[in-house]
Design a protein around this motif. Structure first.
Motif, PDB file in Angstrom:
ATOM      1  N   ALA A 152     -42.676 -25.956  88.643  1.00 18.52           N
ATOM      2  CA  ALA A 152     -43.705 -25.125  89.264  1.00 18.52           C
ATOM      3  C   ALA A 152     -44.511 -24.362  88.218  1.00 18.52           C
ATOM      4  CB  ALA A 152     -43.075 -24.166  90.263  1.00 18.52           C
ATOM      5  N   ASP A 153     -43.920 -24.130  87.045  1.00 18.90           N
ATOM      6  CA  ASP A 153     -44.627 -23.430  85.957  1.00 18.90           C
ATOM      7  C   ASP A 153     -45.884 -24.179  85.525  1.00 18.90           C
ATOM      8  OD1 ASP A 153     -42.486 -21.699  85.984  1.00 18.90           O
ATOM      9  OD2 ASP A 153     -41.625 -22.411  84.105  1.00 18.90           O
ATOM     10  N   TYR A 154     -45.944 -25.465  85.807  1.00 12.41           N
ATOM     11  CA  TYR A 154     -47.085 -26.271  85.400  1.00 12.41           C
ATOM     12  C   TYR A 154     -48.257 -26.176  86.378  1.00 12.41           C
ATOM     13  CZ  TYR A 154     -43.660 -28.438  82.256  1.00 12.41           C
ATOM     14  OH  TYR A 154     -42.700 -28.667  81.304  1.00 12.41           O
ATOM     15  N   CYS A 155     -48.066 -25.528  87.514  1.00 11.99           N
ATOM     16  CA  CYS A 155     -49.136 -25.414  88.510  1.00 11.99           C
ATOM     17  C   CYS A 155     -50.271 -24.546  87.980  1.00 11.99           C
ATOM     18  CB  CYS A 155     -48.606 -24.821  89.813  1.00 11.99           C
ATOM     19  SG  CYS A 155     -47.556 -25.952  90.728  1.00 11.99           S
ATOM     20  N   VAL A 156     -51.502 -24.992  88.225  1.00 15.46           N
ATOM     21  CA  VAL A 156     -52.670 -24.233  87.800  1.00 15.46           C
ATOM     22  C   VAL A 156     -53.373 -23.558  88.968  1.00 15.46           C
ATOM     23  CG1 VAL A 156     -53.015 -25.669  85.744  1.00 15.46           C
ATOM     24  CG2 VAL A 156     -54.271 -26.192  87.847  1.00 15.46           C
ATOM     25  N   GLY A 157     -52.941 -23.828  90.190  1.00 17.31           N
ATOM     26  CA  GLY A 157     -53.514 -23.143  91.335  1.00 17.31           C
ATOM     27  C   GLY A 157     -54.629 -23.889  92.029  1.00 17.31           C
ATOM     28  N   GLU A 158     -54.929 -25.069  91.607  1.00 17.30           N
ATOM     29  CA  GLU A 158     -55.915 -25.909  92.286  1.00 17.30           C
ATOM     30  C   GLU A 158     -55.139 -27.125  92.762  1.00 17.30           C
ATOM     31  OE1 GLU A 158     -59.170 -28.666  93.182  1.00 17.30           O
ATOM     32  OE2 GLU A 158     -57.528 -29.015  91.796  1.00 17.30           O
ATOM     33  N   GLY A 159     -55.038 -27.258  94.083  1.00 16.32           N
ATOM     34  CA  GLY A 159     -54.142 -28.238  94.689  1.00 16.32           C
ATOM     35  C   GLY A 159     -54.254 -29.653  94.163  1.00 16.32           C
ATOM     36  N   LYS A 160     -55.467 -30.159  94.047  1.00 15.25           N
ATOM     37  CA  LYS A 160     -55.631 -31.540  93.599  1.00 15.25           C
ATOM     38  C   LYS A 160     -55.226 -31.696  92.133  1.00 15.25           C
ATOM     39  CE  LYS A 160     -58.740 -35.458  93.839  1.00 15.25           C
ATOM     40  NZ  LYS A 160     -60.040 -35.954  94.310  1.00 15.25           N
ATOM     41  N   ILE A 161     -55.584 -30.714  91.292  1.00 13.43           N
ATOM     42  CA  ILE A 161     -55.194 -30.777  89.884  1.00 13.43           C
ATOM     43  C   ILE A 161     -53.675 -30.740  89.779  1.00 13.43           C
ATOM     44  CG2 ILE A 161     -55.203 -29.529  87.678  1.00 13.43           C
ATOM     45  CD1 ILE A 161     -58.109 -28.749  88.272  1.00 13.43           C
ATOM     46  N   ASP A 162     -53.035 -29.860  90.530  1.00 10.61           N
ATOM     47  CA  ASP A 162     -51.576 -29.767  90.483  1.00 10.61           C
ATOM     48  C   ASP A 162     -50.922 -31.063  90.928  1.00 10.61           C
ATOM     49  OD1 ASP A 162     -51.574 -27.185  89.464  1.00 10.61           O
ATOM     50  OD2 ASP A 162     -51.514 -26.265  91.454  1.00 10.61           O
ATOM     51  N   ALA A 163     -51.427 -31.668  91.985  1.00 10.97           N
ATOM     52  CA  ALA A 163     -50.871 -32.944  92.457  1.00 10.97           C
ATOM     53  C   ALA A 163     -51.070 -34.037  91.407  1.00 10.97           C
ATOM     54  CB  ALA A 163     -51.519 -33.346  93.781  1.00 10.97           C
ATOM     55  N   GLN A 164     -52.220 -34.033  90.756  1.00  4.73           N
ATOM     56  CA  GLN A 164     -52.476 -35.019  89.709  1.00  4.73           C
ATOM     57  C   GLN A 164     -51.561 -34.797  88.514  1.00  4.73           C
ATOM     58  OE1 GLN A 164     -56.680 -34.629  88.967  1.00  4.73           O
ATOM     59  NE2 GLN A 164     -57.233 -35.953  90.691  1.00  4.73           N
ATOM     60  N   HIS A 165     -51.351 -33.549  88.133  1.00  6.56           N
ATOM     61  CA  HIS A 165     -50.442 -33.268  87.021  1.00  6.56           C
ATOM     62  C   HIS A 165     -49.039 -33.773  87.346  1.00  6.56           C
ATOM     63  CE1 HIS A 165     -52.899 -29.748  85.094  1.00  6.56           C
ATOM     64  NE2 HIS A 165     -53.355 -30.929  84.749  1.00  6.56           N
ATOM     65  N   GLU A 166     -48.599 -33.545  88.557  1.00  7.88           N
ATOM     66  CA  GLU A 166     -47.266 -34.019  88.945  1.00  7.88           C
ATOM     67  C   GLU A 166     -47.186 -35.544  88.868  1.00  7.88           C
ATOM     68  OE1 GLU A 166     -43.882 -33.152  92.352  1.00  7.88           O
ATOM     69  OE2 GLU A 166     -45.900 -32.374  92.646  1.00  7.88           O
ATOM     70  N   GLN A 167     -48.241 -36.204  89.313  1.00  9.56           N
ATOM     71  CA  GLN A 167     -48.296 -37.670  89.226  1.00  9.56           C
ATOM     72  C   GLN A 167     -48.287 -38.122  87.762  1.00  9.56           C
ATOM     73  OE1 GLN A 167     -48.063 -39.947  91.519  1.00  9.56           O
ATOM     74  NE2 GLN A 167     -48.815 -41.774  90.520  1.00  9.56           N
ATOM     75  N   LEU A 168     -48.949 -37.378  86.885  1.00  7.56           N
ATOM     76  CA  LEU A 168     -48.965 -37.725  85.468  1.00  7.56           C
ATOM     77  C   LEU A 168     -47.563 -37.685  84.873  1.00  7.56           C
ATOM     78  CD1 LEU A 168     -52.204 -35.892  84.341  1.00  7.56           C
ATOM     79  CD2 LEU A 168     -51.850 -38.357  84.465  1.00  7.56           C
ATOM     80  N   PHE A 169     -46.737 -36.746  85.312  1.00  4.26           N
ATOM     81  CA  PHE A 169     -45.356 -36.690  84.845  1.00  4.26           C
ATOM     82  C   PHE A 169     -44.621 -37.966  85.256  1.00  4.26           C
ATOM     83  CE2 PHE A 169     -46.207 -32.471  83.686  1.00  4.26           C
ATOM     84  CZ  PHE A 169     -45.117 -31.935  83.024  1.00  4.26           C
ATOM     85  N   MET A 170     -44.845 -38.408  86.492  1.00  7.95           N
ATOM     86  CA  MET A 170     -44.193 -39.627  86.958  1.00  7.95           C
ATOM     87  C   MET A 170     -44.645 -40.838  86.126  1.00  7.95           C
ATOM     88  SD  MET A 170     -44.384 -41.596  90.606  1.00  7.95           S
ATOM     89  CE  MET A 170     -45.834 -42.473  90.060  1.00  7.95           C
ATOM     90  N   LEU A 171     -45.945 -40.935  85.879  1.00  8.98           N
ATOM     91  CA  LEU A 171     -46.466 -42.058  85.095  1.00  8.98           C
ATOM     92  C   LEU A 171     -45.978 -42.003  83.648  1.00  8.98           C
ATOM     93  CD1 LEU A 171     -50.118 -42.184  86.469  1.00  8.98           C
ATOM     94  CD2 LEU A 171     -48.233 -43.760  86.994  1.00  8.98           C
ATOM     95  N   ALA A 172     -45.875 -40.804  83.105  1.00  4.80           N
ATOM     96  CA  ALA A 172     -45.354 -40.649  81.738  1.00  4.80           C
ATOM     97  C   ALA A 172     -43.913 -41.132  81.668  1.00  4.80           C
ATOM     98  CB  ALA A 172     -45.454 -39.193  81.292  1.00  4.80           C
ATOM     99  N   ASN A 173     -43.127 -40.802  82.668  1.00  4.30           N
ATOM    100  CA  ASN A 173     -41.738 -41.282  82.698  1.00  4.30           C
ATOM    101  C   ASN A 173     -41.681 -42.803  82.771  1.00  4.30           C
ATOM    102  OD1 ASN A 173     -39.963 -38.996  82.506  1.00  4.30           O
ATOM    103  ND2 ASN A 173     -40.751 -38.336  84.481  1.00  4.30           N
TER     104      ASN A 173
END
Length: 139
Positions: free
Chosen positions: A8-29
């Motif tokens: 949750a520390d990675y959330c920036v407060g803009e829903g779409k950006i946060d969802a994209q960041h979470e997806q980026l973690f999955m793709l990085a893995n």
């Protein structure tokens, strides 16, 4: 095993950006877990396309809210895309190392989000009428 964990520390407060960041973690893995060159190439290409789309969205939000750090943030995005292109070339030419990929991803996902994107988050928080609930927000 998951190398990069979304927090949750990675959330920036803009829903779409946060969802994209979470997806980026999955793709990085997926990229660091790729078992052969074919999988590695496919994962790197998928990550690059997704990162490019994510950056364009994030930049659109920054422009719409008049984010004062836009130019510097945009330049960092371009540097990250250039590094991803280099990694893709290294994969293609059998010169890649998993350590280099992990270092890149750790720096980008953890450092860029926690330092640079958090600045954007603070700006969005201080300017709520221009954030994702604004009638001018990016879709």
């Amino acid at each position: 095993m998951t190398r990069f964990e979304w927090k949750a520390d990675y959330c920036v407060g803009e829903g779409k950006i946060d969802a994209q960041h979470e997806q980026l973690f999955m793709l990085a893995n997926k990229l660091v877990e790729a078992s052969d060159k074919k999988d590695l190439t496919a994962c790197a290409m998928h990550l690059f396309r997704y990162v490019h789309a994510h950056f364009r969205h994030e930049e659109s939000v920054m422009r719409q809210v008049g984010y004062p750090g836009y130019a510097e943030h945009y330049a960092m995005h371009e540097q990250q895309l250039a590094r991803l292109t280099e990694i893709s070339a290294d994969i293609h030419n059998d010169r890649w190392t998993s350590d280099r990929i992990v270092d890149f991803i750790e720096n980008w996902l953890k450092v860029h989000i926690l330092k640079e994107d958090v600045r954007l988050a603070a700006y969005l928080k201080d300017h709520p009428d221009t954030g994702e609930n604004s009638p001018h927000a990016a879709s």
